[in-house]
Motif scaffolding. Structure first.
Motif, PDB file in Angstrom:
ATOM      1  N   VAL A 252       0.726  -1.346  -0.172  1.00 43.28           N
ATOM      2  CA  VAL A 252      -0.004  -0.160  -0.111  1.00 43.28           C
ATOM      3  C   VAL A 252       1.015   1.316   0.065  1.00 43.28           C
ATOM      4  CG1 VAL A 252      -1.656   1.396   1.561  1.00 43.28           C
ATOM      5  CG2 VAL A 252      -1.775  -1.145   1.169  1.00 43.28           C
ATOM      6  N   MET A 253       0.577   2.201  -0.976  1.00 41.58           N
ATOM      7  CA  MET A 253       1.325   3.341  -1.035  1.00 41.58           C
ATOM      8  C   MET A 253       1.497   3.944   0.687  1.00 41.58           C
ATOM      9  SD  MET A 253       3.118   5.644  -2.489  1.00 41.58           S
ATOM     10  CE  MET A 253       3.783   7.028  -2.146  1.00 41.58           C
ATOM     11  N   LEU A 254       2.776   4.319   0.889  1.00 45.91           N
ATOM     12  CA  LEU A 254       3.061   4.892   2.286  1.00 45.91           C
ATOM     13  C   LEU A 254       3.968   5.970   2.217  1.00 45.91           C
ATOM     14  CD1 LEU A 254       3.391   4.623   5.567  1.00 45.91           C
ATOM     15  CD2 LEU A 254       5.300   3.164   4.931  1.00 45.91           C
ATOM     16  N   GLU A 255       3.399   7.079   3.095  1.00 45.79           N
ATOM     17  CA  GLU A 255       4.184   8.379   3.150  1.00 45.79           C
ATOM     18  C   GLU A 255       4.307   8.463   4.609  1.00 45.79           C
ATOM     19  OE1 GLU A 255       3.727  11.728   0.800  1.00 45.79           O
ATOM     20  OE2 GLU A 255       2.636  10.538  -0.693  1.00 45.79           O
ATOM     21  N   ILE A 256       5.268   9.176   5.118  1.00 42.86           N
ATOM     22  CA  ILE A 256       5.438   9.416   6.644  1.00 42.86           C
ATOM     23  C   ILE A 256       5.698  10.909   6.964  1.00 42.86           C
ATOM     24  CG2 ILE A 256       6.977   8.891   8.571  1.00 42.86           C
ATOM     25  CD1 ILE A 256       7.778   6.430   7.127  1.00 42.86           C
ATOM     26  N   THR A 257       4.937  11.131   8.198  1.00 40.73           N
ATOM     27  CA  THR A 257       5.308  12.419   8.903  1.00 40.73           C
ATOM     28  C   THR A 257       5.596  12.471  10.128  1.00 40.73           C
ATOM     29  OG1 THR A 257       3.293  13.264   7.275  1.00 40.73           O
ATOM     30  CG2 THR A 257       3.826  14.815   9.239  1.00 40.73           C
ATOM     31  N   ASN A 258       6.634  13.284  10.242  1.00 41.98           N
ATOM     32  CA  ASN A 258       7.298  13.639  11.553  1.00 41.98           C
ATOM     33  C   ASN A 258       7.129  15.033  11.954  1.00 41.98           C
ATOM     34  OD1 ASN A 258      10.580  14.121  12.792  1.00 41.98           O
ATOM     35  ND2 ASN A 258       9.032  12.712  13.825  1.00 41.98           N
ATOM     36  N   LEU A 259       6.360  15.100  12.841  1.00 41.87           N
ATOM     37  CA  LEU A 259       6.392  16.544  13.622  1.00 41.87           C
ATOM     38  C   LEU A 259       7.540  16.783  14.576  1.00 41.87           C
ATOM     39  CD1 LEU A 259       4.457  19.282  13.884  1.00 41.87           C
ATOM     40  CD2 LEU A 259       3.772  17.815  15.888  1.00 41.87           C
ATOM     41  N   ILE A 260       8.337  17.894  14.274  1.00 42.16           N
ATOM     42  CA  ILE A 260       9.662  17.992  15.185  1.00 42.16           C
ATOM     43  C   ILE A 260       9.180  18.893  16.227  1.00 42.16           C
ATOM     44  CG2 ILE A 260      11.852  18.799  15.217  1.00 42.16           C
ATOM     45  CD1 ILE A 260      12.431  18.002  12.375  1.00 42.16           C
ATOM     46  N   VAL A 261       9.287  18.762  17.436  1.00 45.24           N
ATOM     47  CA  VAL A 261       9.166  19.797  18.348  1.00 45.24           C
ATOM     48  C   VAL A 261      10.383  19.756  19.217  1.00 45.24           C
ATOM     49  CG1 VAL A 261       7.587  19.741  20.877  1.00 45.24           C
ATOM     50  CG2 VAL A 261       6.892  18.397  19.062  1.00 45.24           C
ATOM     51  N   PRO A 262      10.623  21.339  19.073  1.00 40.43           N
ATOM     52  CA  PRO A 262      11.842  21.715  19.862  1.00 40.43           C
ATOM     53  C   PRO A 262      12.203  21.098  21.390  1.00 40.43           C
ATOM     54  CG  PRO A 262      10.665  23.534  18.705  1.00 40.43           C
ATOM     55  CD  PRO A 262       9.834  22.410  18.939  1.00 40.43           C
ATOM     56  N   GLY A 263      13.316  20.643  21.471  1.00 40.45           N
ATOM     57  CA  GLY A 263      13.749  20.366  22.692  1.00 40.45           C
ATOM     58  C   GLY A 263      13.259  18.986  23.187  1.00 40.45           C
ATOM     59  N   ARG A 264      12.374  18.247  22.349  1.00 36.44           N
ATOM     60  CA  ARG A 264      11.671  16.939  22.480  1.00 36.44           C
ATOM     61  C   ARG A 264      12.044  15.831  21.797  1.00 36.44           C
ATOM     62  NH1 ARG A 264      10.589  20.203  25.974  1.00 36.44           N
ATOM     63  NH2 ARG A 264       8.676  20.442  27.259  1.00 36.44           N
ATOM     64  N   ASN A 265      11.971  16.005  20.357  1.00 35.32           N
ATOM     65  CA  ASN A 265      12.386  14.973  19.183  1.00 35.32           C
ATOM     66  C   ASN A 265      13.162  15.459  18.345  1.00 35.32           C
ATOM     67  OD1 ASN A 265      10.370  16.334  17.985  1.00 35.32           O
ATOM     68  ND2 ASN A 265       9.431  14.710  17.322  1.00 35.32           N
ATOM     69  N   ASP A 266      14.187  16.713  18.579  1.00 34.54           N
ATOM     70  CA  ASP A 266      14.871  17.180  17.515  1.00 34.54           C
ATOM     71  C   ASP A 266      16.367  16.857  17.741  1.00 34.54           C
ATOM     72  OD1 ASP A 266      15.205  18.677  19.857  1.00 34.54           O
ATOM     73  OD2 ASP A 266      15.159  20.530  18.970  1.00 34.54           O
TER      74      ASP A 266
END
Length: 333
Positions: A252-266
């Motif tokens: 199945v066609m897959l795309e990924i989104t990553n929300l970058i939160v400063p100081g948390r997952n950056d």
């Protein structure tokens, strides 16, 4: 002064009285309680089991495996146990129905420039502190305004609006699983493209059943450490990674989104580990969207993600061999 009776207590009282009168339909063999649930437009849930006492149930749709007592709801707030049967309270009752260009949903490789019909219901099985749609995802269906929209009506509405795509989004299709499954089947039969945006927190069997009728999926990969997932989203990461692999394996066609939160997952190394994992386990052709965080919900004291951080993430992903990397929520992006 008369005592005010809540809607829930009223329904329970009606069901009990119906059962006490043993009002059984000779033709169908169903109790009045079942007929009442049907009259309310409730849909029996899939992927649950009744426990030994015959009343309590356990949800088997996703890893929380909520054990739900009679007349209580699971963690998502969208399903209720009624005398040992689990019912969806959001079936065909979306609180969000809208149209947008497909790129707004972070699908860049699916019918570019076309519009989709988006559908979302109340409830969620995550507790993301940065949730951008918390007004509907973090409430119960009775706490927001809903409308009646059957699967067939959704397909007709898409056709009337010249939308060749239907997407379950704004909250997770896991929450309205039966509605999403029913609608995607109807949409595929009508020749429409079917999409969803999900956190991927769902067991493999129900995920595969949904993917049979899904053309494309965008998964929010929130971060890449168990600590981040537990602290910021209230779940572990393992099942999400498993879901990503399953989507890829099911072609199945897959795309990924990553929300970058400063100081948390950056953290640079975490981003490097994440993009290397995507390349190794999913392939270099998977589109990856880095999205900018804005102060929201429980994280109003954190500033928006600097453009430099998104550029850094982009460069790391490209250097790790990902071919299609995008930066969103920036002027001109």
């Amino acid at each position: 002064m008369s005592k005010r009776v809540s809607r829930r207590d009223f329904i329970k009282d009606v069901v009990k009285k119906g059962a006490a009168l043993t009002a059984v339909s000779a033709a169908s063999g169903h109790l009045v309680a079942s007929e009442l649930n049907a009259a309310e437009g409730l849909k029996e849930a899939m992927f649950y089991k009744t426990l030994d006492d015959g009343v309590m149930i356990q949800c088997m749709l996703e890893p929380r495996q909520c054990i739900v007592n009679n007349w209580e709801r699971g963690y998502c707030g969208a399903k209720e146990n009624r005398d040992g049967k689990y019912y969806s309270m959001v079936h065909a009752k979306p609180c969000v129905v809208y149209m947008e260009p497909i790129e707004h949903e972070h699908f860049y490789h699916v019918h570019p420039g076309r519009q989709f019909l988006g559908i979302g219901t109340a409830g969620c099985n995550l507790e993301c502190k940065f949730c951008e749609t918390w007004q509907i995802s973090q409430v119960r269906p009775e706490e927001t305004k809903t409308q009646n929209l059957s699967s067939e009506e959704a397909v007709r509405l898409a056709a009337d609006k010249d939308c060749r795509m239907i997407a379950f989004t704004h909250n997770d299709p896991v929450i309205c699983y039966e509605y999403a499954l029913e609608t995607t089947k109807a949409a595929k039969a009508a020749g429409l493209t079917t999409l969803c945006h999900t956190a991927g927190y769902i067991y493999t069997e129900p995920l595969k059943a949904l993917l049979k009728h899904m053309d494309a999926v965008n998964v929010d990969l929130k971060g890449f450490t168990d600590e981040y997932y537990l602290d910021m989203c209230g779940i572990d990461m393992e099942q999400v990674l498993s879901s990503l692999k399953t989507i890829q394996q099911e072609k199945v066609m897959l795309e990924i989104t990553n929300l970058i939160v400063p100081g948390r997952n950056d953290d640079r190394q975490d981003i490097a580990n994440m993009t290397a994992w995507i390349k190794e386990n999913l392939g270099s052709d998977i589109p990856l969207h880095f999205s900018r965080f804005f102060p929201n919900y429980q994280l109003t004291d954190i500033p928006a993600t600097p453009a430099e951080t998104l550029d850094m993430a982009y460069n790391i992903a490209r250097s790790n061999g990902l071919k299609f990397v995008y930066v969103g929520n920036l002027p001109g992006a």
